[in-house]
Design a protein around this motif. Structure first.
Motif: not given
Length: 158
Positions: A95-100
């Motif tokens: 789910g890291f993409r959501e942090d961008f």
């Protein structure tokens, strides 16, 4: 922009300078071999941005979030170390993409491990061991990255 960092104190000085130039939403990709100084640079940046606690390498956790205040605004800085990722899909699964999201500042070590799924950088920092020191190159890839470099006041920049 290029510079030679003679020793760790120059790496720290660059981190301090970068902290003063940070802008919300900035994505920074750090490139360099093991021991090139990526985590040391990030640690100096976070401390200069106001984080008072321990800054550990997220080698095993993959990411570590920090909260700092920039220009009176609270901002999340998320430090990623993707070295241990086996595939780019792990980046998506976590789910890291959501942090961008255009608000967080995302600092990514080993961005090539998430090639194809990692959002592009605003700023790329390339560190190479050069004798006792490091050579560093900073490259902007967006208007936000250009703004960061324009705000950067680092006397060793060539």
């Amino acid at each position: 922009m290029k510079a030679h960092l003679r020793d760790e104190s120059h790496t720290t000085a660059l981190g301090v300078s970068l902290a003063r130039a940070l802008l919300p939403g900035l994505s920074i990709h750090l490139h360099g071999d093991l021991g090139a100084g990526k985590t040391a640079l990030t640690r100096a940046l976070l401390h200069a941005a106001g984080h008072t606690g321990h800054v550990k390498s997220p080698t095993y956790t993959l990411s570590e979030p920090y909260r700092v205040t920039l220009g009176g605004q609270d901002v999340n800085v998320i430090h990623y170390d993707l070295y241990r990722m086996g595939s780019p899909e792990e980046f998506l699964d976590a789910g890291f993409r959501e942090d961008f999201d255009g608000h967080n500042i995302c600092i990514v070590e080993w961005p090539e491990k998430a090639e194809g799924v990692l959002p592009p950088p605003d700023l790329r920092v390339i560190l190479n061991v050069a004798g006792e020191g490091r050579d560093v190159e900073l490259q902007a890839f967006s208007a936000l990255g250009n703004s960061c470099l324009q705000r950067l006041h680092f006397p060793q920049i060539l």
